[in-house]
Design a protein around this motif. Structure first.
Motif, mmCIF file in Angstrom:
data_model
loop_
_atom_site.group_PDB
_atom_site.id
_atom_site.type_symbol
_atom_site.label_atom_id
_atom_site.label_comp_id
_atom_site.label_asym_id
_atom_site.label_seq_id
_atom_site.Cartn_x
_atom_site.Cartn_y
_atom_site.Cartn_z
ATOM 1 N N SER A 144 0.848 -1.188 0.000
ATOM 2 C CA SER A 144 0.000 0.000 0.000
ATOM 3 C C SER A 144 0.887 1.242 0.000
ATOM 4 O O SER A 144 2.057 1.184 0.382
ATOM 5 C CB SER A 144 -0.901 -0.008 1.226
ATOM 6 N N THR A 145 0.332 2.352 -0.464
ATOM 7 C CA THR A 145 1.047 3.630 -0.446
ATOM 8 C C THR A 145 0.157 4.612 0.312
ATOM 9 O O THR A 145 -0.987 4.278 0.624
ATOM 10 C CB THR A 145 1.258 4.154 -1.880
ATOM 11 N N PRO A 146 0.653 5.811 0.615
ATOM 12 C CA PRO A 146 -0.205 6.780 1.318
ATOM 13 C C PRO A 146 -1.506 7.047 0.554
ATOM 14 O O PRO A 146 -2.523 7.382 1.141
ATOM 15 C CB PRO A 146 0.664 8.032 1.377
ATOM 16 N N ASN A 147 -1.473 6.877 -0.779
ATOM 17 C CA ASN A 147 -2.661 7.203 -1.574
ATOM 18 C C ASN A 147 -3.564 6.022 -1.875
ATOM 19 O O ASN A 147 -4.704 6.199 -2.282
ATOM 20 C CB ASN A 147 -2.242 7.812 -2.914
ATOM 21 N N HIS A 153 -12.369 -0.313 -3.324
ATOM 22 C CA HIS A 153 -11.637 0.091 -2.119
ATOM 23 C C HIS A 153 -12.044 1.468 -1.608
ATOM 24 O O HIS A 153 -11.822 1.789 -0.441
ATOM 25 C CB HIS A 153 -10.120 0.019 -2.352
ATOM 26 N N LYS A 154 -12.667 2.286 -2.474
ATOM 27 C CA LYS A 154 -13.090 3.609 -1.992
ATOM 28 C C LYS A 154 -14.567 3.618 -1.611
ATOM 29 O O LYS A 154 -14.942 4.107 -0.561
ATOM 30 C CB LYS A 154 -12.850 4.663 -3.080
#
Ligand SMILES: [Zn+2]
Length: 653
Positions: free
Chosen positions: A429-432, A499-500
């Motif tokens: 995962s990344t911050p975004n 995911h959102k």
């Protein structure tokens, strides 16, 4: 690691493992094994418990320590631990080879196998003694001393040749240097990664460089050029090595009393004889060809005017076909496959189907902070442990695999529960964004998890038969079988959430995935049949000293089996690393898939979450490991003779 060493119910304390303790534990397990060996050899009591179970116990302890060290040799981020683990693995492998060549041991077990006690053995016990003796004899113990020395010499030469062959492929470097206009079609991030200081682009033969180029590059001339370079990996050095290898393998098989090397290899597999595999490949070719011809026509139809496709064109047009006619956007699909949700989904399937729970263990010792541990329970009793090591790091094993750490085994203190680890390389995962997987990666998770279930649900009394300790042409059955759950809408809609927005994977999108699933499946399968047939021919019907060259043979088979012509200037066999590792066993993947699909048809009919079928699958197959003939396991599960129909249907036929 000291307490772990005595009994494996616990797990090693990874934080305490350093290079020194690995050296210590390596020495210690060898000393302990020597002592255990003395027990197996000594004693006049000729019983299964005193001989065979002691032998199984010895190898179990040895492999449990090796399992942990092997894992560290492929995953540790600590340079010293990593190096020491790699050294220790070699030491342990040499020790293991020594055991398999220990004459005193062979004679002792052979003597027992001929005793009155052994004659009355049944079931897995009978199978164990028979296969143990056979393995020793396949190592040459039935031979006179002089032949045994020759055999040893051949084996040494073969392992050197295999290393050299692989090294020549790995070290082979080549590239094309192209300008801005010739890289048209490739995505921006790819271009950035390949741009040189002078503004030109360097494309190499490494997968992340080669594969996207073959798929997206619009310039046909450069695709052809790169393709030819790719199919020259290991050339010209490997041709000689291959010829020598095949000749030595033949010689070795003859020495041991087999007509061909394929006969020697396949004897102990499900297929039993090369003839069975020949028939399998031939029959499958005929059945798959119509689908391949359809695929070929479909590809031609989007080329606007071509009447033939070259090998460097199929990947490119396949991609255009998917975008144009199937309108499938892989990026869109990804948004629904968040890594944590996938595992939640799999755990739920396991709960419904097998009645097992995966309980996350906090504060459990691990080899890297990314690793998560689950205790596997059935009705409140612990039946195993699973580690997940899912993201890439420096020095880590770079593919996806299921590592067996400790196998199940009956002991006087109760059943030793199995421990397994899934080692993968999914995008972190990344911050975004959370970790999102392509659907292909989702099926990889299911595949490896299928291997994991095979290890975890074992009930084999002997470690030698536990979990995935089955014949090579069966081992990919449970894994390929479980992939099917990733292709069922009712299953996916439980966990494939955006995911959102948490919106469920839309049915229309899923239908597009299904429509695209079998695009090119016929062409792909024919290619696999070609590899399998080539590997089999080399080891069963080929004399390297008098017949055509390995490359000529390959080209002839390609013309015979597939729909694309061989490309002038290529030498595929030199680049085909699997010829060393698989050696007359490449057919195994497709072979296993036929059975996997047949078995899946039972779930399809009776329900993918039907606990009755799940129980039957565990009872008849997963729990058995190698303690029963694999073909009987399949038949017992199916309740009939196996058939090919389900496999053909899965290809879209
Ligand atoms: Zn596999």
């Amino acid at each position: 690691m000291e307490s772990y060493f005595e009994f494996f119910y616990s797990s090693p304390n990874f934080e305490e493992i350093d290079a020194k303790s690995i050296r210590y534990i390596t020495d210690k397990i060898i000393r302990k094994s020597d002592a255990a060996l003395a027990v197996v050899l000594g004693g006049d009591t000729q019983t299964f418990e005193m001989k065979m179970e002691k032998w199984d116990e010895l190898t179990h302890k040895l492999s449990s320590i090796s399992g942990i060290i092997f894992l560290l040799a492929h995953t540790s981020s600590n340079k010293e631990v990593y190096n020491q683990a790699n050294q220790s693995i070699q030491v342990l492998q040499r020790y293991g080879n020594g055991l398999s060549l220990n004459e005193e041991l062979y004679k002792s077990l052979k003597k027992y196998s001929q005793s009155d006690d052994a004659r009355w053995l049944k079931g897995y016990k009978k199978k164990f003694i028979k296969e143990t003796i056979r393995e020793f004899e396949r190592n040459g113990f039935a031979l006179v001393q002089q032949d045994r020395d020759t055999l040893r010499n051949i084996k040494d030469q073969l392992s050197d040749l295999a290393n050299e062959f692989s090294r020549n492929i790995a070290e082979h470097q080549d590239q094309i240097i192209i300008s801005e206009k010739d890289i048209e079609g490739l995505p921006e991030d790819y271009k950035n990664r390949h741009k040189m200081e002078d503004g030109m682009y360097k494309i190499t033969l490494d997968s992340p460089s080669y594969r996207p180029f073959m798929r997206y590059a619009k310039n046909e001339k450069w695709r052809k050029e790169l393709y030819i370079k790719y199919l020259n990996k290991g050339n010209p050095k490997n041709t000689d090595i291959l010829i020598k290898t095949i000749a030595l393998r033949n010689q070795m098989a003859n020495l041991l009393g087999y007509k061909t090397y394929a006969q020697y290899v396949i004897e102990e597999r499900m297929a039993k004889t090369p003839n069975t595999v020949w028939n399998f490949e031939e029959e499958l070719t005929n059945k798959v060809k119509p689908k391949a011809e359809k695929d070929y026509k479909e590809l031609l139809s989007i080329t606007e005017g071509k009447n033939e496709l070259k090998s460097w064109e199929t990947g490119f047009y396949n991609n255009i076909l998917l975008e144009k006619n199937y309108n499938l956007n892989a990026e869109e699909v990804k948004q629904y496959f968040e890594l944590n949700n996938i595992f939640k989904g799999i755990f739920k399937i396991c709960k419904d189907l097998f009645g097992i729970d995966f309980v996350k263990m906090y504060h459990h010792s691990v080899w890297h902070e990314d690793v998560i541990v689950y205790e596997v329970r059935k009705k409140h009793s612990v039946i195993g442990k699973m580690y997940l090591d899912l993201y890439p790091r420096a020095n880590k094993y770079s593919h996806a695999a299921c590592f067996g750490l400790v196998s199940g085994r009956e002991t006087p203190r109760g059943y030793q529960t199995p421990h397994t680890a899934l080692v993968c390389n999914f995008p972190p995962s990344t911050p975004n964004s959370p970790s999102l997987l392509s659907h292909e990666q989702v099926t990889t998770v299911f595949h490896e998890f299928g291997h994991g279930l095979h290890q975890l649900l074992t009930k084999s009394p002997l470690a030698a038969f536990a979990g995935t300790s089955v014949v090579r042409d069966f081992v990919e059955v449970p894994s390929q079988l479980f992939e099917n759950w990733a292709w069922d809408y009712d299953i996916l809609k439980e966990f494939a959430l955006h995911h959102k927005t948490e919106e469920v994977l839309p049915k229309e999108l899923f239908d597009k995935m299904i429509a695209a699933r079998n695009v090119g499946s016929g062409l792909f399968t024919l290619q696999q049949i070609l590899y399998g047939t080539y590997d089999l021919t080399l080891h069963d019907k080929y004399n390297p000293l008098t017949d055509e060259s390995p490359n000529e043979l390959f080209n002839r088979l390609q013309r015979q089996i597939t729909l694309t012509a061989p490309v002038e200037g290529t030498d595929f066999p030199s680049a085909f690393g699997h010829l060393m590792g698989y050696a007359a066993g490449y057919y195994g993947y497709l072979w296993a898939k036929v059975y996997a699909e047949d078995m899946f048809s039972v779930f399809e009919k009776e329900g993918l979450l039907n606990p009755k079928v799940g129980k039957k699958y565990v009872d008849k197959v997963l729990s058995k490991g190698g303690s029963e003939e694999e073909m009987s396991q399949i038949k017992n599960f199916l309740g009939r003779e196996p058939k090919q129909e389900a496999f053909l249907k899965s290809l879209g036929l």
